[in-house]
Design a protein around this motif. Structure first.
Motif, PDB file in Angstrom:
ATOM      1  N   ALA A 154       0.826  -1.203   0.000  1.00 41.40           N
ATOM      2  CA  ALA A 154       0.000   0.000   0.000  1.00 41.40           C
ATOM      3  C   ALA A 154       0.864   1.258   0.000  1.00 41.40           C
ATOM      4  O   ALA A 154       0.510   2.275  -0.607  1.00 41.40           O
ATOM      5  N   SER A 155       2.015   1.186   0.664  1.00 38.32           N
ATOM      6  CA  SER A 155       2.897   2.356   0.747  1.00 38.32           C
ATOM      7  C   SER A 155       3.441   2.765  -0.619  1.00 38.32           C
ATOM      8  O   SER A 155       3.716   3.950  -0.860  1.00 38.32           O
ATOM      9  N   ASP A 156       3.616   1.797  -1.518  1.00 30.59           N
ATOM     10  CA  ASP A 156       4.090   2.114  -2.870  1.00 30.59           C
ATOM     11  C   ASP A 156       2.946   2.564  -3.773  1.00 30.59           C
ATOM     12  O   ASP A 156       3.171   3.228  -4.786  1.00 30.59           O
ATOM     13  N   LEU A 157       1.730   2.189  -3.414  1.00 34.34           N
ATOM     14  CA  LEU A 157       0.558   2.608  -4.188  1.00 34.34           C
ATOM     15  C   LEU A 157       0.167   4.044  -3.877  1.00 34.34           C
ATOM     16  O   LEU A 157      -0.251   4.792  -4.765  1.00 34.34           O
ATOM     17  N   SER A 158       0.325   4.449  -2.638  1.00 35.00           N
ATOM     18  CA  SER A 158      -0.177   5.743  -2.182  1.00 35.00           C
ATOM     19  C   SER A 158       0.246   6.925  -3.057  1.00 35.00           C
ATOM     20  O   SER A 158      -0.595   7.764  -3.416  1.00 35.00           O
ATOM     21  N   HIS A 181      -0.726 -10.857  -0.861  1.00 33.71           N
ATOM     22  CA  HIS A 181      -0.767  -9.413  -0.669  1.00 33.71           C
ATOM     23  C   HIS A 181      -1.890  -9.029   0.290  1.00 33.71           C
ATOM     24  O   HIS A 181      -2.925  -9.694   0.345  1.00 33.71           O
ATOM     25  N   ASP A 182      -1.662  -7.971   1.024  1.00 38.88           N
ATOM     26  CA  ASP A 182      -2.610  -7.508   2.036  1.00 38.88           C
ATOM     27  C   ASP A 182      -3.699  -6.683   1.356  1.00 38.88           C
ATOM     28  O   ASP A 182      -3.643  -5.448   1.318  1.00 38.88           O
ATOM     29  N   SER A 188      -8.396  -0.402   1.875  1.00 39.19           N
ATOM     30  CA  SER A 188      -8.632   0.658   2.861  1.00 39.19           C
ATOM     31  C   SER A 188      -7.965   1.963   2.439  1.00 39.19           C
ATOM     32  O   SER A 188      -8.547   3.053   2.551  1.00 39.19           O
ATOM     33  N   LEU A 189      -6.730   1.860   1.962  1.00 38.73           N
ATOM     34  CA  LEU A 189      -6.022   3.043   1.475  1.00 38.73           C
ATOM     35  C   LEU A 189      -6.775   3.690   0.322  1.00 38.73           C
ATOM     36  O   LEU A 189      -7.012   4.904   0.309  1.00 38.73           O
ATOM     37  N   ILE A 190      -7.151   2.863  -0.649  1.00 38.95           N
ATOM     38  CA  ILE A 190      -7.809   3.385  -1.846  1.00 38.95           C
ATOM     39  C   ILE A 190      -9.122   4.074  -1.500  1.00 38.95           C
ATOM     40  O   ILE A 190      -9.390   5.212  -1.919  1.00 38.95           O
ATOM     41  N   HIS A 191      -9.939   3.403  -0.713  1.00 34.90           N
ATOM     42  CA  HIS A 191     -11.278   3.933  -0.450  1.00 34.90           C
ATOM     43  C   HIS A 191     -11.281   5.059   0.572  1.00 34.90           C
ATOM     44  O   HIS A 191     -12.224   5.866   0.606  1.00 34.90           O
ATOM     45  N   SER A 192     -10.241   5.139   1.387  1.00 32.89           N
ATOM     46  CA  SER A 192     -10.137   6.301   2.271  1.00 32.89           C
ATOM     47  C   SER A 192      -9.705   7.527   1.472  1.00 32.89           C
ATOM     48  O   SER A 192     -10.048   8.668   1.822  1.00 32.89           O
ATOM     49  N   LEU A 217     -12.734  -7.931   2.673  1.00 30.60           N
ATOM     50  CA  LEU A 217     -11.577  -7.443   1.922  1.00 30.60           C
ATOM     51  C   LEU A 217     -11.804  -6.026   1.393  1.00 30.60           C
ATOM     52  O   LEU A 217     -10.851  -5.276   1.176  1.00 30.60           O
ATOM     53  N   GLY A 218     -13.047  -5.652   1.151  1.00 24.49           N
ATOM     54  CA  GLY A 218     -13.349  -4.317   0.644  1.00 24.49           C
ATOM     55  C   GLY A 218     -13.067  -4.137  -0.837  1.00 24.49           C
ATOM     56  O   GLY A 218     -12.794  -3.018  -1.285  1.00 24.49           O
ATOM     57  N   VAL A 219     -13.156  -5.220  -1.612  1.00 25.51           N
ATOM     58  CA  VAL A 219     -12.865  -5.160  -3.045  1.00 25.51           C
ATOM     59  C   VAL A 219     -14.110  -4.753  -3.827  1.00 25.51           C
ATOM     60  O   VAL A 219     -15.234  -4.890  -3.356  1.00 25.51           O
ATOM     61  N   ASP A 220     -13.881  -4.287  -5.057  1.00 30.24           N
ATOM     62  CA  ASP A 220     -14.997  -3.944  -5.942  1.00 30.24           C
ATOM     63  C   ASP A 220     -15.210  -4.992  -7.019  1.00 30.24           C
ATOM     64  O   ASP A 220     -16.351  -5.269  -7.400  1.00 30.24           O
ATOM     65  N   PHE A 221     -14.132  -5.535  -7.552  1.00 26.76           N
ATOM     66  CA  PHE A 221     -14.199  -6.692  -8.437  1.00 26.76           C
ATOM     67  C   PHE A 221     -13.254  -7.755  -7.889  1.00 26.76           C
ATOM     68  O   PHE A 221     -12.140  -7.436  -7.450  1.00 26.76           O
ATOM     69  N   TYR A 222     -13.682  -9.005  -7.913  1.00 25.21           N
ATOM     70  CA  TYR A 222     -12.832 -10.107  -7.461  1.00 25.21           C
ATOM     71  C   TYR A 222     -13.185 -11.310  -8.312  1.00 25.21           C
ATOM     72  O   TYR A 222     -14.362 -11.678  -8.428  1.00 25.21           O
TER      73      TYR A 222
END
Length: 420
Positions: A154-158, A181-182, A188-192, A217-222
């Protein structure tokens, strides 16, 4: 839920395991439960009619189909069966999603660079069609250890997120590296940052090994493939309420367009194969703890040997911890191409051990991130809960025998190999 599997009972559930072939290529497709085959057989011989008819057999056929859709939905904790669709493959289902989404020119897609191509190509094509921008999400590989074990953090995505971001894609577990992967921290990062950004996750390499809760998991597509989760050759896609609302229907204009199946199914949910899904969910119920324990022991044995051999490079997690990896284990051997090594083992055993070499549709990961020849790729041994410690031990013995003989004039390791 039991922490120990009855392995005899487990193996008796898979008719293919009664033969001499040792199946160590499970990431490409697991063996199928006997109950699944029986259900498909029964469907074809007794209820093989079009759905929705009012006559008796039509009612039975429709009930089997609907019951399996319900079972599949509950299996991943979807809000309802309206949010899932079953289709031919994860590749096809993600492609269908990419055809049903509409963004504005200049909007941004963030695409993982280490995924299976099924979760890359549809979004690259979408960007080209709609004049979108692509940002590549690369793992941090600044150190030697990170290069051999690249992870999506997540830190590299931010830093990549922006007001223009509309979609982020990644894999739950790498089909090459076995790394988990977590996803919850990523979502959580994306949706916040922006609750309207969609997260599309490829769960194919994760699903055979752990339970899935898409709402947690909070996913939109899986999406994942049932034929890698002990079932028939069919796959499933989940869409969150937000994602479902954003999809245009690909179906006929006169049909409904409320459910995910209506929007993306395109009559691709093979009736007889759908009928087998309920048997898979029934088999897996209560087994997950025991499955993880069994797989942990399997990967501990294999990775213990690989990590102790100086000629081997393990790509992915070297740890045997089941919280950070699944037992999909890839490696290369100094002085050997991956193809040469696999063929040497096959020649030694007459092909008894079914494992593979290659890039396994993760060409960008193998070629760009790992820096390997993508055409030759890696050696991959992919285990699941029905494999045994005895099978892994026999495989290691063959590996040792092949390595001790070397490759003659083609290689230099020969008798110099130290087996630990």
């Amino acid at each position: 839920m039991t922490s120990t599997l009855n392995l005899t009972e487990v193996r008796e559930s898979f008719p293919a395991l009664k033969g001499e072939q040792v199946y160590l290529d499970n990431a490409g497709g697991s063996q199928t439960l006997g109950t699944v085959a029986d259900k498909i057989h029964h469907y074809l011989l007794n209820t093989n009619v079009q759905l929705g008819a009012s006559y008796l057999t039509g009612q039975k056929s429709t009930a089997i189909y609907n019951n399996s859709y319900e079972a599949a939905s509950k299996y991943i904790n979807a809000p309802s069966a309206d949010h899932v669709v079953l289709g031919s493959s994860t590749t096809q289902l993600f492609r269908n999603v990419s055809l049903a989404l509409s963004f504005s020119p200049g909007d941004e897609l963030i695409i993982s660079s280490i995924d299976h191509e099924a979760n890359i190509a549809p979004w690259v094509s979408l960007a080209a069609r709609q004049n979108l921008s692509i940002k590549w999400w690369h793992p941090n590989t600044t150190s030697s250890s990170a290069t051999k074990n690249p992870k999506l953090l997540a830190s590299d995505l931010s830093p990549l997120l922006s007001p223009k971001t509309r979609l982020v894609t990644c894999t739950h577990a790498s089909n090459i590296l076995g790394t988990i992967h977590d996803i919850k921290s990523i979502s959580s990062l994306i949706h916040s940052y922006n609750s309207k950004i969609l997260l599309a996750v490829d769960g194919v390499a994760y699903a055979p090994h752990r339970p899935i809760d898409v709402q947690e998991l909070g996913v939109d597509f899986y999406s994942f493939s049932w034929y890698k989760v002990y079932g028939p050759h069919i796959s499933m896609l989940y869409a969150s309420p937000l994602a479902l609302s954003l999809l245009e229907s690909l179906g006929h204009f006169f049909n409904g367009s409320f459910t995910l199946q209506e929007k993306l199914g395109l009559a691709g949910s093979s009736y007889e194969l759908v009928g087998g899904i309920e048997e898979v969910t029934r088999y897996l119920d209560g087994k997950w703890e025991g499955m993880e324990k069994q797989e942990g022991e399997l990967q501990e044995k294999l990775l213990g040997w690989l990590n102790g051999n100086e000629w081997m490079t393990v790509w992915g997690e070297r740890s045997v911890d089941t919280k950070v990896r699944v037992p999909t284990v890839s490696f290369t051997i100094e002085g050997w191409s991956s193809k040469e090594f696999v063929e040497a083992v096959e020649g030694e055993t007459g092909g008894k051990f079914g494992f593979r070499w290659g890039s396994f549709y993760s060409v960008r990961l193998v070629g760009e991130t790992l820096g390997l020849d993508w055409k030759d790729g890696v050696v991959r041994v992919s285990l699941v809960h029905y494999n045994t410690l005895e099978e892994v031990g026999e495989l290691i013995e063959v590996f040792e025998k092949v390595l001790s003989r070397g490759k003659g004039t083609k290689g230099q390791i020969g008798d110099e190999v130290t087996i630990r």
